[in-house]
Design an enzyme around this catalytic site. Structure first.
Site, PDB file in Angstrom:
ATOM      1  N   GLY A   1       0.839  -1.204   0.000  1.00  0.00           N
ATOM      2  CA  GLY A   1       0.000   0.000   0.000  1.00  0.00           C
ATOM      3  C   GLY A   1       0.871   1.249   0.000  1.00  0.00           C
ATOM      4  O   GLY A   1       1.886   1.300   0.690  1.00  0.00           O
TER       5      GLY A   1
ATOM      6  N   ARG B   1       0.835  -5.036  -4.921  1.00  0.00           N
ATOM      7  CA  ARG B   1       1.108  -6.229  -4.117  1.00  0.00           C
ATOM      8  C   ARG B   1       1.239  -7.356  -5.136  1.00  0.00           C
ATOM      9  O   ARG B   1       0.253  -7.903  -5.602  1.00  0.00           O
ATOM     10  CB  ARG B   1      -0.038  -6.486  -3.132  1.00  0.00           C
ATOM     11  CG  ARG B   1      -0.171  -5.378  -2.084  1.00  0.00           C
ATOM     12  CD  ARG B   1      -1.150  -5.736  -0.981  1.00  0.00           C
ATOM     13  NE  ARG B   1      -1.136  -4.738   0.083  1.00  0.00           N
ATOM     14  CZ  ARG B   1      -2.005  -3.726   0.169  1.00  0.00           C
ATOM     15  NH1 ARG B   1      -2.945  -3.585  -0.730  1.00  0.00           N
ATOM     16  NH2 ARG B   1      -1.920  -2.857   1.151  1.00  0.00           N
TER      17      ARG B   1
ATOM     18  N   ASP C   1       5.464  -4.989   5.857  1.00  0.00           N
ATOM     19  CA  ASP C   1       5.901  -6.334   6.219  1.00  0.00           C
ATOM     20  C   ASP C   1       5.902  -7.314   5.043  1.00  0.00           C
ATOM     21  O   ASP C   1       6.832  -8.116   4.902  1.00  0.00           O
ATOM     22  CB  ASP C   1       5.091  -6.886   7.406  1.00  0.00           C
ATOM     23  CG  ASP C   1       3.596  -6.782   7.208  1.00  0.00           C
ATOM     24  OD1 ASP C   1       3.164  -6.261   6.161  1.00  0.00           O
ATOM     25  OD2 ASP C   1       2.848  -7.227   8.097  1.00  0.00           O
TER      26      ASP C   1
ATOM     27  N   THR D   1       4.623   2.666   5.179  1.00  0.00           N
ATOM     28  CA  THR D   1       3.237   2.210   5.388  1.00  0.00           C
ATOM     29  C   THR D   1       2.562   3.173   6.350  1.00  0.00           C
ATOM     30  O   THR D   1       3.207   3.668   7.275  1.00  0.00           O
ATOM     31  CB  THR D   1       3.173   0.778   5.961  1.00  0.00           C
ATOM     32  OG1 THR D   1       1.846   0.547   6.483  1.00  0.00           O
ATOM     33  CG2 THR D   1       4.158   0.531   7.082  1.00  0.00           C
TER      34      THR D   1
ATOM     35  N   ASP E   1       0.479   2.285   8.480  1.00  0.00           N
ATOM     36  CA  ASP E   1      -0.040   1.528   9.629  1.00  0.00           C
ATOM     37  C   ASP E   1       0.781   1.637  10.923  1.00  0.00           C
ATOM     38  O   ASP E   1       0.294   1.287  11.987  1.00  0.00           O
ATOM     39  CB  ASP E   1      -0.167   0.044   9.258  1.00  0.00           C
ATOM     40  CG  ASP E   1      -1.323  -0.199   8.299  1.00  0.00           C
ATOM     41  OD1 ASP E   1      -2.161   0.704   8.139  1.00  0.00           O
ATOM     42  OD2 ASP E   1      -1.377  -1.285   7.708  1.00  0.00           O
TER      43      ASP E   1
ATOM     44  N   ASP F   1       3.095  -0.304  12.006  1.00  0.00           N
ATOM     45  CA  ASP F   1       2.988  -1.632  12.623  1.00  0.00           C
ATOM     46  C   ASP F   1       4.274  -2.438  12.502  1.00  0.00           C
ATOM     47  O   ASP F   1       4.247  -3.666  12.547  1.00  0.00           O
ATOM     48  CB  ASP F   1       1.826  -2.406  11.977  1.00  0.00           C
ATOM     49  CG  ASP F   1       2.000  -2.576  10.472  1.00  0.00           C
ATOM     50  OD1 ASP F   1       2.889  -1.915   9.888  1.00  0.00           O
ATOM     51  OD2 ASP F   1       1.251  -3.361   9.878  1.00  0.00           O
TER      52      ASP F   1
ATOM     53  N   ARG G   1      -5.744  -2.791   9.113  1.00  0.00           N
ATOM     54  CA  ARG G   1      -6.321  -4.136   9.027  1.00  0.00           C
ATOM     55  C   ARG G   1      -5.866  -4.986  10.202  1.00  0.00           C
ATOM     56  O   ARG G   1      -6.629  -5.719  10.788  1.00  0.00           O
ATOM     57  CB  ARG G   1      -5.867  -4.759   7.704  1.00  0.00           C
ATOM     58  CG  ARG G   1      -6.654  -5.946   7.285  1.00  0.00           C
ATOM     59  CD  ARG G   1      -6.448  -6.296   5.824  1.00  0.00           C
ATOM     60  NE  ARG G   1      -5.177  -5.886   5.274  1.00  0.00           N
ATOM     61  CZ  ARG G   1      -4.989  -5.551   4.005  1.00  0.00           C
ATOM     62  NH1 ARG G   1      -5.991  -5.551   3.172  1.00  0.00           N
ATOM     63  NH2 ARG G   1      -3.787  -5.230   3.561  1.00  0.00           N
TER      64      ARG G   1
ATOM     65  N   GLU H   1     -14.581   9.242  22.518  1.00  0.00           N
ATOM     66  CA  GLU H   1     -15.021   8.603  23.762  1.00  0.00           C
ATOM     67  C   GLU H   1     -14.409   7.218  23.931  1.00  0.00           C
ATOM     68  O   GLU H   1     -14.196   6.748  25.047  1.00  0.00           O
ATOM     69  CB  GLU H   1     -16.554   8.455  23.758  1.00  0.00           C
ATOM     70  CG  GLU H   1     -17.309   9.643  24.307  1.00  0.00           C
ATOM     71  CD  GLU H   1     -17.017  10.931  23.578  1.00  0.00           C
ATOM     72  OE1 GLU H   1     -17.006  10.913  22.336  1.00  0.00           O
ATOM     73  OE2 GLU H   1     -16.781  11.951  24.245  1.00  0.00           O
TER      74      GLU H   1
HETATM   75  O1  F6P Z   1      -1.319  -1.439   4.870  1.00  0.00           O
HETATM   76  C1  F6P Z   1      -1.840  -0.196   4.637  1.00  0.00           C
HETATM   77  C2  F6P Z   1      -3.335  -0.255   4.470  1.00  0.00           C
HETATM   78  O2  F6P Z   1      -3.788   1.045   4.211  1.00  0.00           O
HETATM   79  C3  F6P Z   1      -4.118  -0.872   5.621  1.00  0.00           C
HETATM   80  O3  F6P Z   1      -4.303  -0.009   6.706  1.00  0.00           O
HETATM   81  C4  F6P Z   1      -5.383  -1.261   4.933  1.00  0.00           C
HETATM   82  O4  F6P Z   1      -6.018  -2.278   5.626  1.00  0.00           O
HETATM   83  C5  F6P Z   1      -4.907  -1.710   3.596  1.00  0.00           C
HETATM   84  O5  F6P Z   1      -3.686  -1.051   3.362  1.00  0.00           O
HETATM   85  C6  F6P Z   1      -5.864  -1.444   2.470  1.00  0.00           C
HETATM   86  O6  F6P Z   1      -5.351  -2.005   1.318  1.00  0.00           O
HETATM   87  P1  F6P Z   1      -5.885  -1.705  -0.153  1.00  0.00           P
HETATM   88  O7  F6P Z   1      -5.312  -0.397  -0.585  1.00  0.00           O
HETATM   89  O8  F6P Z   1      -5.392  -2.835  -0.956  1.00  0.00           O
HETATM   90  O9  F6P Z   1      -7.378  -1.618  -0.066  1.00  0.00           O
END
Ligand code: F6P
Length: 328
Positions: A17, A78, A109, A132, A134, A136, A178, A194
Site C-alpha cells: 500500500g 502487491r 511487512d 506504510t 499503519d 505496525d 487491518r 469517547e
Molecule cells: O497497509 C496499509 C493499508 O492502508 C491498511 O491499513 C489497509 O487495511 C490496507 O492497506 C488497504 O489495502 P488496499 O489499498 O489494498 O485496499
C-alpha cells in the site's frame, strides 16, 4: 547482517500500500546513492517491475519536485508473481542482466518478507525502508506516512465532531488498520473520542456503552473510533449492536478509507523519509543486507527483516489509560 561484495548499482522500488512520504524516500535514496557514486535504477509497480523488467535509470534530476507529493512516482502493487519461485527467478535474472547488485525496498511487512525470501534464494542484498501508514513495524517508532495519515484522519474527525454536536449524534468513525490499531488509538486521543476499538484488544461492550453515555450519563454527542481490523466485524456491525442497546441514540457511521493514504506528506514524514533514505544507501554501502532502517528515540537504527516484521509492535497500555481518563 553484513555481506562482502561492494555494491555499485542499486535498484529502488515501492511496494504494498502506498503512503505519503514514499516520494521523499525515493528522492533521498536516488540522491544519496548518486552523490556516493552509485548507479540507480527505479523499478515500476513494486515487485512486478522486477519480474517484468519494467524499470528506468534514475538520476538526481529525476526526483526533482516530488518531496511534497503523496503517492509514489514509481507506483506500487502487491505482486502475485513475486510470491511464486518462478517469478522471483525471473526477477533475479532481470537484476543480473542489468548488473544490479543491491536493492532498496520501500514498503511494509509483505515487502520485507518477499525481500528476505529473495535473498535466501538468489543472494541479492536488500535494505528496507518502512513505508506504510499503519505504523505496525517493530523496528521503528514511526513508519513513513503514519504522521500524515493520522493528521488527515484527525482533521476529518474534527469535522465530524462539528456536525455530531450540532445534531446530538453518536458517530462511529472507521479508520484504516487491518491488523493494527495504532492509527485508531492515536486518532482517538487527538480527536477527543469517547472510545476506541482495535484489533489487538478484546472488546468489552459495557465499557463502550458507559463511555458513550459519559460518567454522568449525560453525554449528548460522542465519537467512537473503530480500526478497520477490529474483531467485532467493523463500524457498521458495532453501530447496529449499540443501536439495539441504546435505541434512542441517533447514530451515524463514517468510513474514512483511502483518503488517509493520500495527500502531501507532513514535515515529520518528509524528514523521516529523507533521513532513512540516506541511511539505507549508507547501510548498503557498508555491506548490510536484509535489514530495515528505522527511527528509535530520534536516532536511525537498523533491524534484521525477521525482527522488523515479526516483532510484536504492541499498543501502549498507557495510551488506552489516557483515552479512558480524558473521555469521562
Ligand atoms: O497497509 C496499509 C493499508 O492502508 C491498511 O491499513 C489497509 O487495511 C490496507 O492497506 C488497504 O489495502 P488496499 O489499498 O489494498 O485496499
Amino acid at each position: 547482517m553484513m555481506g562482502t561484495g561492494k555494491v555499485a548499482h542499486i535498484g529502488v522500488f515501492t511496494s504494498g500500500g502506498d503512503s505519503p512520504g514514499m516520494n521523499a524516500a525515493i528522492r533521498a535514496v536516488v540522491r544519496g546513492a548518486c552523490a556516493q557514486g552509485l548507479r540507480v535504477t527505479g523499478f515500476l509497480g513494486g515487485y512486478d517491475g522486477l519480474v517484468n523488467g519494467n524499470f528506468r535509470a534514475m538520476g538526481p534530476r529525476d526526483v526533482s519536485n516530488i518531496i511534497q507529493r503523496g503517492g509514489t512516482i514509481l507506483r506500487t502493487a502487491r505482486s502475485k508473481a513475486f510470491m511464486t519461485a518462478e517469478g522471483r527467478a525471473r526477477a533475479a535474472s532481470v537484476l543480473r542482466e542489468q548488473g544490479i547488485d543491491g536493492l532498496i525496498a520501500i514498503g511494509g511487512d509483505g515487502t520485507f518478507t518477499g525481500a528476505d525470501i529473495f535473498f535466501q534464494e538468489h543472494g541479492i542484498p536488500c535494505v528496507g525502508l518502512p513505508g506504510t501508514i499503519d505504523n505496525d513495524l517493530a523496528g521503528t517508532d514511526w513508519t513513513i506516512g503514519y504522521d500524515t495519515a493520522i493528521n488527515t484522519a484527525v482533521e476529518a474527525i474534527d469535522r465530524i465532531r462539528d456536525t455530531a454536536s450540532s445534531h446530538d449524534r453518536l458517530f462511529f468513525v472507521e479508520v484504516m488498520g487491518r491488523d493494527s490499531g495504532a492509527i485508531a488509538l492515536d486518532c482517538a486521543i487527538a480527536a477527543g473520542a469517547e472510545y476506541v476499538l482495535v484489533p489487538e484488544r478484546e472488546e468489552h461492550f459495557e465499557q463502550l456503552i458507559s463511555a458513550i453515555l459519559g460518567s454522568d450519563g449525560a453525554k449528548s454527542s460522542s465519537i467512537v473510533v473503530v480500526a478497520e481490523g477490529e474483531t467485532e466485524g467493523g463500524a457498521f456491525t458495532i453501530a447496529d449492536q449499540v443501536k439495539k442497546r441504546l435505541p434512542t441514540k441517533d447514530i451515524r457511521v463514517t468510513v474514512l478509507g483511502h483518503v488517509q493514504r493520500g495527500g502531501s506528506p507532513t514535515v515529520h514524514d518528509r524528514v523521516l523519509a529523507s533521513r532513512l533514505g540516506i541511511a539505507a544507501v549508507d547501510a548498503i554501502l557498508r555491506g548490510e543486507h536484509n535489514c530495515m532502517m528505522g527511527m528509535s528515540h530520534g536516532k536511525v537504527v537498523s533491524s534484521p527483516f525477521p525482527q522488523a516484521i515479526k516483532g510484536v509492535r504492541e499498543l501502549d497500555a498507557e495510551l488506552f489509560r489516557v483515552l479512558r481518563f480524558l473521555a469521562t
